[in-house]
Design an enzyme around this catalytic site. Structure first.
Site: not given
Ligand code: GLC
Length: 647
Positions: A281, A323
């Site tokens: 993330d 990401e």
């Protein structure tokens, strides 16, 4: 001597001594293959960092322990995937992304739905954060309080073990978020920092006053400019803490080697519980540098390369997915560059392609999309794009700034107008999306909404307008058909397989009301899903559900749709026509406009007129190349002569 200056042979002995006999040979062979990259990356960052000796010995001992503890079933996956490192790019790989609670209530509930996922053809399941989250607001679980515990609202650790085993048996790889950039402010490290523990204060970026924060702010962007402006939060008794996202998400200080070791070993522990892929993330933000936007810094890449080497040594069956929602040129380096090409992430979200699909639909022209596809480079072997249309986040328009400015390849376009189009306020727009973090009509940031709402289906349903419904269904299938035909591993967003609409209920929940992204995080509608599966839904959900399943079946059986099969963008006279050649003989044709268009390939892209099979039709007839395409039509065609020759 600093351990990072030690000869590699000494570190190897340290690793070997700590290894249990069970996995010794494999682990040492992998060490020999990948440890040089691990130490090269770590040296680039930590060679002079205080405490790196202790950190390194913790890392090496932890890696040895995790290598030894890897279960037989996972060890077998490791071996199989070392032999076939492109396994996740097979044509029959399909991803699916969802929140645990929205889809199955709990992890056990998700396990009960595994047969549903199998019937859909899912092979890769991304469950949004399910580790113990912050009390109160948690950014949908992206504020993690404990990386080693399942969130009690979703189950317990045994449920996770049961789920991973069940998924593995079904041939589905579980992907979990690894929130690397920040922890929750109630994580024990943050609490210890608040209590005055200097060791844990160094896990974060803490400043005594605003001098440095102000200096950084001059060049930083903002992720949530309206709901969380600025990048620093004053914490009484502690100081000014770097908080790129919400004030309760404290950015970790990756310049501290202990942080690297904590997160690397967290990853390995989760991998040993059967997590087969990690969505890293907010990877773009890991390294901070004064005078820059503190995104995509070389050190962030070195850190991910080091994590990748750790994985390659201990759990080589595991995938890393970046990401990084950044413009395309900054995205490719997440696969590794130069000598490190192919040694960073296996996958990265193709956010430029995603946003370009939506931009092209709103603009009613394919040329921006042609550019996006044309600029999609072939990747190093064993790497692939994560292709997607929607996810739990907004459609972020910032990645398209350069494309919107236009250039030789296509004329520019107005992102603010596109955002207004999806908010349904442009003439001729039926969309029911909503702007996200837009500071006024012209300062555009993102757009929220489910595919069905953005394609005009929600509005047409309300009006009960059959023609509008059919047109919206065509737009929905057009975008999905292009996403599924794009290179990479395609991932469906939960609910799209039954054309689920927006969820307005979030506005009544005080913890969610200010977070517009909940508009597109509905609960799964299992009644509709079952009706669609049984062929009993004679409505848009049924039409789309059936057509999408057809596409999924065709894609899975067609080698030209492998994630790493070559792709060529073809030229057409009409700017609304998109043509892609996948492999040698599969032609994807699309009309991005609401008018009928002529299919006139340009010069060297002249295609044979006759001898095509329509892959999405239910017959084996031979067709001519279509002379025209209906509004928003999509075709997947295969040249028959080549197919026959291959057979
Ligand atoms: C990622 C997530 C997003 C979250 C953010 C902060 O971008 O996709 O939902 O808000 O990270 O963790």
């Amino acid at each position: 001597m600093n351990a990072l200056r030690m000869p590699d042979a000494l570190l190897r002995r340290h690793f070997a001594d700590a290894l249990p006999a069970a996995r010794r040979d494999h682990a040492l062979a992998r060490w020999d293959a990948h440890a040089p990259r691990l130490f090269a990356a770590l040296r680039r960052i930590y060679i002079d960092a205080p405490g790196s000796d202790h950190a390194l010995s913790t890392l090496v001992a932890g890696m040895a322990a995790c290598a030894g503890a890897r279960a037989d079933a996972l060890h077998a996956l490791d071996i199989a995937r070392e032999r076939d490192p492109r396994w996740f790019l097979a044509a029959d790989m399909l991803g699916y992304s969802t929140y645990v609670d929205r889809f199955g209530g709990t992890l056990r509930g998700v396990a009960e739905r595994v047969p549903y996922l199998q019937r859909l053809g899912v092979r890769y399941l991304h469950l949004l954060p399910f580790l113990r989250q912050r009390d109160g607001d948690s950014d949908g679980g992206f504020a993690v309080r404990d990386y080693d515990r399942v969130d009690p609202a979703l189950g317990d650790d045994a449920d996770l073990d049961t789920l991973t085993a069940r998924l593995r048996d079904a041939g589905i790889s579980l992907c979990a978020d690894l929130v690397l950039n920040h922890t929750a402010d109630d994580h024990r490290w943050a609490l210890a920092a608040c209590a005055g523990d200097a060791r844990y204060r160094d896990y974060y970026h803490v400043f005594p006053d605003r001098t440095l924060p102000d200096a950084h702010e001059r060049t930083l962007g903002q992720v949530f400019p309206l709901t969380a402006p600025g990048n620093f939060t004053e914490v009484p008794g502690l100081g000014h803490v770097w908080t790129t996202f919400y004030p309760y998400q404290w950015d970790l200080n990756w310049a501290n080697p202990d942080v690297f070791v904590e997160m690397a070993l967290t990853l390995l522990r989760l991998a040993n519980r059967g997590v087969e892929a990690f969505r890293l993330d907010s990877t773009a933000y890991l390294w901070k540098r004064l005078g820059t936007d503190s995104m995509n810094q070389p050190e962030a890449h070195a850190l991910i390369q080091a994590l990748r080497a750790v994985v390659d040594i201990v759990a080589p069956g595991v995938l890393l997915k970046a990401e990084a929602i950044v413009p395309a040129p900054a995205l490719v380096p997440y696969f590794g560059s130069g000598d490190d090409a192919g040694h960073e992430c296996h996958l990265a979200y193709h956010s430029t392609l995603m946003a370009s699909l939506w931009a092209a639909l709103a603009e009613r022209r394919a040329d921006p999309l042609r550019t996006a596809f044309a600029r999609t480079p072939a990747l190093p072997a064993g790497c692939g794009w994560l292709a997607y249309l929607r996810c739990h986040d907004d459609i972020g328009w910032n990645v398209l700034r350069e494309e919107a400015a236009g250039g030789a390849a296509h004329a520019g376009f107005d992102l603010a107008r596109i955002a207004r189009f999806y908010a349904g306020v442009e003439p001729g727009s039926d969309a029911r999306g909503r702007g996200f973090q837009n500071a006024g009509e012209d300062v555009v940031h993102g757009t929220n909404g489910m595919t069905a709402a953005l394609c005009g289906l929600d509005a047409a349903r309300e009006r009960g307008d059959a023609a509008a419904l059919a047109a919206a269904e065509a737009r929905f299938l057009l975008l999905h058909g292009l996403m599924l035909a794009a290179p990479g591993l395609p991932t469906l967003y939960m609910g799209d397989e039954i054309a689920l609409g927006n969820d307005e209920a979030y506005a009544g929940d005080p913890l969610r009301a200010d977070e517009g992204r909940w508009l597109h995080r509905p609960a799964m509608d299992w009644t509709t899903a079952e009706a669609v599966e049984r062929g009993m839904a004679d409505d848009s959900a049924g039409h789309i559900g059936t057509a999408l399943r057809r596409m999924l079946g065709v894609r899975a059986a067609e080698p030209a749709f492998r994630g790493d099969a070559p792709m060529r963008v073809l030229g057409f006279d009409d700017p609304a026509v998109l043509g892609l050649l996948r492999g040698d003989d599969v032609l994807v044709l699309a009309n991005l406009s609401p008018r009928e268009v002529a299919v006139a390939p340009q010069g060297e892209d002249a295609l044979p007129r006759a001898g095509w099979r329509d892959l999405l039709a239910h017959d084996d007839a031979t067709h001519a190349l279509p002379a025209t395409l209906a509004p928003h039509a999509l075709r997947w065609l295969r040249r028959i002569d080549k197919a026959d020759a291959r057979a």
